[in-house]
Write an enzyme that holds these catalytic residues in place. Structure first.
Site, PDB file in Angstrom:
ATOM      1  N   GLU A  74      27.563  32.083 -10.286  1.00 14.50           N
ATOM      2  CA  GLU A  74      28.657  33.033  -9.931  1.00 14.50           C
ATOM      3  C   GLU A  74      29.323  32.626  -8.726  1.00 14.50           C
ATOM      4  OE1 GLU A  74      28.688  37.629 -10.757  1.00 14.50           O
ATOM      5  OE2 GLU A  74      28.260  37.354  -8.607  1.00 14.50           O
ATOM      6  N   HIS A 132       6.452  21.898 -24.066  1.00 15.67           N
ATOM      7  CA  HIS A 132       6.282  22.245 -25.541  1.00 15.67           C
ATOM      8  C   HIS A 132       7.582  23.038 -26.089  1.00 15.67           C
ATOM      9  CE1 HIS A 132       1.704  21.494 -25.373  1.00 15.67           C
ATOM     10  NE2 HIS A 132       2.025  21.956 -24.188  1.00 15.67           N
ATOM     11  N   LYS A 151      35.015  42.676 -16.763  1.00 13.74           N
ATOM     12  CA  LYS A 151      34.730  44.135 -16.603  1.00 13.74           C
ATOM     13  C   LYS A 151      36.135  44.807 -16.994  1.00 13.74           C
ATOM     14  CE  LYS A 151      31.587  44.176 -12.780  1.00 13.74           C
ATOM     15  NZ  LYS A 151      31.301  44.757 -11.398  1.00 13.74           N
TER      16      LYS A 151
END
Length: 525
Positions: free
Chosen positions: A323, A352, A456
């Site tokens: 950000e 793994h 937004k």
């Protein structure tokens, strides 16, 4: 054993430690050019100067005319005014005092019993910081359990509500939102309120606001008489708010030594404020990011903490780094599309998972190993003669690092003596400072987030249009297609289809599926 030549001489040259803090950084496995420090000398000095101005209170977020003062939170003497210093000190003292009153029973639940749980309602930095602290440095048996509403996913909230159950009667909720208008947090607050009400508990007697002065949330808390209110300041961004009331209250409620957490960050700030480049851990980090990505974020950062308690650190850094550094324009208005992608899990789990690609696949990353010297707090246990689980963990870290280096894959190793409030504070402070330095090296503003605001706004537009779609659905006549809905409302047909499909999936509309989306028909219930 590695088949490559020894790195011992290079290790000695590029290994820096701060013995009094139990910290070290090793950049010897990074393939930076020999003249990097000289070629970047002017930019480095500019970065040091910019950081000094930032800490002195310069306007670092010109979009909103705001200072950026998260460094003051752990050393209030840096605050540019006496009033700010007093407010920082008073707020910290108030959060610690409130937590102590909850623990002692001076502040009780509505039924007269002590609070036993904390529910955090927040999103982004308002949740990630407290989550990291809860995972990493709370006692093994904290005085209060903790849960999070950190999304607007109703299923996720339902599961937490079911887990808490009747214990809502002794659950304290912290609602965290600077503006008070963040929809995800607003939704979580309403969901929490409904859960309390379903248990016959008065929500207003169990809830605390952490928000901006005179915000929507602040006004609601005053009007309803909530238990307490603590400030969020406009000069602290969400991604750097863990050392404000956003993080200190939740941490204190869980029994964390908050003063040590702040002290760790303050100590790292002090070291990286005064040390020359080759001894400055934060500047070394920033320069390694610059070198690996050619100043354009060309390589991802894979964060590999070899300690379960730090599993959320890579997630925390995703917001802090991405950000802050993911920007379209530089400070001169040029389109640069900067950023560093961050991902990670934990060692040795990664052996793994995706280390196979890191070693043999596309070389588009550099790794950041985080080593913890102390293996465990309890007595040692040998899993085979002469070897403990901690020995194996160290072996896997060193083995992975060597395996990557043998294939020309770059890595940085950060080491701390143990996972503690102080050492976590150090790590948070280190990366915050590195982000600030790197932003200056690539000439961007690390302290605004226009892309977040754009998302937004798009979400708000979508929801408004979805309401219009619902109102437009025919109650009879075989329904309407997405094309017909879109033509009627003047919106995009794909958007109309997604909106109507969502409404149908959640019992608000009826769907008659066709052979393909274009022939699906939607109608009102």
């Amino acid at each position: 054993m590695s088949t490559t030549s020894s790195h011992w001489d290079r290790f000695q040259k590029f290994f820096v430690r701060y013995p009094q803090m139990g910290f070290s950084i090793d950049i010897s496995r990074m393939s930076f050019e020999d003249g990097l420090f000289e070629s970047q000398a002017a930019s480095v000095e500019k970065a040091f100067s910019a950081m000094k101005e930032l800490e002195a209170g310069s306007i670092a977020n010109p979009d909103e005319g705001r200072m950026v003062g998260h460094y003051w939170l752990r050393d209030s003497s840096l605050a540019p005014t006496a009033e700010l210093k007093t407010e920082i000190d008073a707020t910290l003292a108030a959060t610690l005092s409130f937590a102590a009153d909850v623990h002692s029973g001076k502040v009780l639940a509505a039924n007269g019993q002590k609070f036993t749980r904390v529910l955090i309602v927040g999103i982004g930095g308002s949740a990630l910081g407290p989550q990291l602290v809860a995972q990493a440095i709370t006692p093994a048996n904290p005085p209060m359990a903790i849960d999070f509403f950190d999304n607007t996913d109703p299923d996720g909230m339902d599961r937490i509500v079911a887990q808490i159950g009747a214990e809502f009667a002794t659950t304290l909720t912290l609602v965290i939102s600077k503006s008070g208008g963040t929809k995800e947090t607003r939704n979580g607050m309403l969901e929490a309120q409904a859960a309390y009400t379903a248990q016959g508990v008065d929500f207003t007697k169990h809830v605390v606001a952490i928000t901006g002065l005179d915000s929507e949330l602040d006004k609601l808390a005053v009007a309803q008489g909530w238990l307490a209110r603590f400030p969020m300041w406009d000069w602290v961004g969400g991604r750097t708010s863990v050392m404000s009331a956003v993080g200190t209250l939740a941490a204190a409620l869980q029994g964390v030594d908050v003063t040590q957490f702040l002290a760790g960050a303050a100590a790292m700030d002090a070291e990286t404020r005064q040390r020359p480049v080759r001894e400055n851990a934060a500047m070394l980090l920033a320069l390694m990011w610059y070198s690996a990505g050619k100043g354009k974020g060309a390589k991802d950062m894979v964060v590999l903490p070899y300690k379960d308690r730090l599993v959320l650190f890579s997630k925390y850094l995703q917001q802090l780094v991405m950000e802050s550094l993911g920007k379209e324009h530089d400070l001169d208005g040029n389109i640069v599309n900067q950023g560093i992608a961050v991902y990670g899990n934990k060692g040795s789990t990664d052996q793994h998972a995706y280390v196979q690609q890191l070693r043999d696949g596309v070389n588009n990353f550099f790794a950041v190993f985080i080593q913890v010297a102390k293996a465990r707090d309890t007595a040692g246990f040998e899993v085979e003669p002469g070897y403990t689980s901690g020995d194996y963990l160290q072996g896997f870290l060193r083995g992975t690092r060597t395996a990557l280096a043998d294939k020309g894959r770059e890595s940085i190793t950060l080491s701390i003596s143990e996972v503690s409030a102080f050492s976590l504070g150090m790590l948070v402070g280190l990366f915050e400072r590195a982000v600030g330095f790197y932003a200056t090296l690539v000439n961007i503003n690390a302290y605004h987030q226009p892309g977040v605001e754009a998302g937004k706004k798009a979400a708000t537009d979508f929801l408004k249009q979805m309401g219009q779609v619902l109102a437009s659905l025919p109650a009879s006549g075989g329904g309407a297609t997405a094309d017909e809905i879109a033509a009627q409302l003047g919106i995009d047909a794909e958007d109309a289809w997604h909106m109507a499909s969502h409404l149908a999936a959640n019992g608000k509309a009826r769907l008659a599926e066709g052979a393909s989306p274009v022939s699906d028909r939607f109608s009102a219930l």
